[in-house]
Every structure is written in C-alpha cells, then in structure tokens.
Design an enzyme around this catalytic site. Structure first.
Site, mmCIF file in Angstrom:
data_model
loop_
_atom_site.group_PDB
_atom_site.id
_atom_site.type_symbol
_atom_site.label_atom_id
_atom_site.label_comp_id
_atom_site.label_asym_id
_atom_site.label_seq_id
_atom_site.Cartn_x
_atom_site.Cartn_y
_atom_site.Cartn_z
ATOM 1 C CE LYS A 1 4.751 4.053 8.201
ATOM 2 N NZ LYS A 1 4.115 2.882 9.019
ATOM 3 N N GLY B 1 -3.979 2.968 11.473
ATOM 4 C CA GLY B 1 -5.482 2.561 11.622
ATOM 5 C C GLY B 1 -6.253 3.809 10.821
HETATM 6 N N1 HSE Z 1 0.788 -0.546 7.832
HETATM 7 C C1 HSE Z 1 1.413 0.507 8.391
HETATM 8 C C2 HSE Z 1 1.846 0.209 9.864
HETATM 9 C C3 HSE Z 1 0.467 1.530 8.448
HETATM 10 O O1 HSE Z 1 1.365 -0.766 10.479
HETATM 11 O O2 HSE Z 1 2.274 1.213 10.640
HETATM 12 C C4 HSE Z 1 0.741 3.118 8.557
HETATM 13 O O3 HSE Z 1 1.499 3.460 7.609
#
Ligand code: HSE
Length: 337
Positions: free
Chosen positions: A223, A316
C-alpha cells in the site's frame, strides 16, 4: 453497466451484498444499474451470460459454491476471452495480490485496457509492480482505471490525496495501513493470544489469502508503494524498502508497553526519497495510537494545510466492497453519455 468480476471471495461477497441491498437507491439516486455478466475464478472456472447473472444466485456460491449450480450460462470461456466479450464494459479485479509479479491480474488489467474496458482493482499486485505503465496505458486508451480500494479499503485515502488536496504539495505520508495487524495488536491488548487474534481477523475477512503478507508487513509495504507512486511518482520496489511486521511480538511486549502508557503500532511512512514499514511503540498521546481494531489511519503532511489525517475502516468485506462501488460510480459519472 455490464461487469466482469474476477475473483469471487470475501470482497466480491461484500460488493454483491451492497449491490443487492442498494439496488433501488443506486438506480434512483444515480441512474446506476449494474449487471454482472461474467465471473472468473482460478479454481472454479468461469461463468458468462450477456444478459446478466442474478446477484442472489451469485451470493449463494461466493467463496465456496459450485459454478454448475448456476444454470443457463456459458462455462467454456477462459478469462482473457471473457474480457474480450463485447458486452463486458468493466472488469473488477478482486483476486489475491501477488507483490512480486502482479500476475495474473497484471495481464488481465492490460488485456482489459487494450480492449478499451474500464478497470477497477482492489488487487494491489498490478499497481505495486507497474503503477506507471498501467496509468499510461489507461490514459492512452481513454479508459477508467480505478483502485481506491487498494489502500485503506473504502476509506478514501487516494481520493483525498489526489483530488481533495489537489494544489497542495504532499511531502510525507505516514499511517497505519494494515487492518489485520492493527486488529491483532488491539486484541492482544485486550488479553487475547496472537494466534486467536489472527484466526478472528481471518474469520472477519480482514486478512489476505496468505496472512503472512499481513503479519510480516508486506501488505502495508504494498500500500505504501502505491501511495508513493501516486503521490510522489516514486518507482519503489517493496524489496527495496525497510519492512518489518508484527510476527514475533508477544503478549509480554504488549503488556509492558501498556504499563508505560504506550501502544505498539505498525507504522508505514514515505517521503519522496524514503519508505519504511516498522513496528513502533507510540505514546498514548500520539493520535495514531488511538486507532484500534481493523481501523486504519493516514496523515498527509502538506505545504499549505499542515497535517491532514483520515481515519476509517481499513479492511473487510463491506468496506472493500464499498471501495469498488465508489469506483464504479466514478466511472458511471465520468463516462455516461
Ligand atoms: N489484508 C488487508 C488488511 C486487507 O488487513 O488491511 C485490506 O487491504
């Protein structure tokens, strides 16, 4: 809007539930009437019907059910053929992220753009591997390429930075970008073991298909790479970042921080020249230490506005389903004739 759904797991379930429950509202308020004409998965094959497959039937088979339960559809098309179908206008990529190759989603995104189909992806892999190339191709063909749900699910972290803060210069981004690890850390503060907290995060649909990416910090790093590419134009490989996760943290570590009025948080931070993901002990007075559960937060440091912070759901089924809906509505608004 005729949609091809790639992936039929937790996120697709969230999206389909929203589309079913809000069908009347979306039609009346926005004139938005989506139709799912095809679904493709890696393990269960594909289904296709140009006039649309009922959402109620799709909801019965999300995550596990057999595609053969759905009648009067074609089962014989592979994903690339489905993308080429003239009835398909938008593809939605919800399959698991591969941060090394971006595949197979990267090929699907390019196939769609090359065929002038709009793309919505919550799969981070293609963007982590080739953000600039995908943006360039989308611009060349004049199609929509949307990915709000890749960072902080439906909490509009990218729209805030790229649209609402347009005109201000962002010099740093810092935040809690992984819901699963923040949820685990919060549950451990409440006395739960690491293993039990991880299982609960999986049950809630927060964790990646392979939760190693969450707990070792790779999901947050992915991210951060997307944010750095979007905000600073940085071509950052996650293998070049300093990344650590929460695996290895013990209940004793968590409790000793609590006794000192501190909390452990997995903090992702990037500037135009640096990026890291690391576990930090923050004083409870730090705004990020108050962000609990699967909630995420991001602070943009800007020249004209100082620090601007956004807090909201980070993972989610429904929050990520909403991210897709917001992108579909953006496409609907931008391209309606
Ligand atoms: N696995 C990711 C998290 C999901 O827990 O943030 C959202 O990208």
């Amino acid at each position: 809007m005729n949609i091809l759904l790639i992936g039929l797991g937790n996120v697709a379930h969230g999206l389909l539930t929203i589309l079913q429950e809000k069908s009347d509202e979306l039609s009346k308020r926005y004139g938005f009437t989506p139709s799912i004409v095809g679904v493709a998965t890696r393990s269960r094959g594909t289904i296709y019907h140009p006039e649309g497959i009922p959402i109620s039937e799709l909801l019965n088979i999300t995550r596990k059910g057999d595609f053969r339960e759905i009648e009067n559809v074609r089962y014989d098309l592979d994903v690339l053929s489905l993308i080429q179908q003239p009835d398909v206008q938008v593809i939605i990529e919800t399959s698991p992220s591969n941060f090394e190759t971006g595949q197979p989603a990267l090929d699907y995104c390019y196939a769609a753009l090359n065929a002038c189909k709009h793309v919505v992806t919550v799969n981070k892999g293609p963007l982590v591997v080739d953000y600039a190339g995908l943006q360039q191709r989308a611009n060349e063909v004049g199609c929509g390429f949307y990915f709000e749900g890749t960072v902080m699910s439906g909490t509009p972290s990218l729209r805030l930075a790229l649209e609402a803060l347009r005109g201000a210069k962002i010099t740093r981004v810092r935040g809690i970008l992984n819901g699963t690890t923040n949820y685990i850390l919060t549950q451990m503060e409440n006395g739960m073991t690491y293993g039990d907290a991880l299982s609960l995060a999986q049950d809630q649909g927060y964790a990646e298909a392979d939760p190693t990416d969450d707990v070792e910090g790779w999901d947050a790093a992915g991210k951060l790479a997307i944010l750095a590419a979007a905000l600073f134009g940085t071509k950052l490989k996650i293998s070049d970042m300093k990344v650590s996760g929460i695996n290895g943290i013990t209940s004793t570590n968590v409790q000793s921080a609590q006794q000192a009025d501190e909390r452990w948080k997995l903090i992702a931070e990037a500037t135009p020249v640096s990026a890291s993901v690391r576990l930090m002990r923050l004083p409870v007075s730090d705004p990020l230490s108050g962000v609990s559960g699967a909630v995420n937060a991001v602070t943009y440091t800007t020249d004209l506005m100082g620090d601007v912070t956004l807090i909201g759901a980070g993972a989610g089924r429904v929050p990520t389903g909403f991210a897709i809906l917001s992108d579909l509505l953006a496409i609907h608004q931008r391209f309606k004739s």
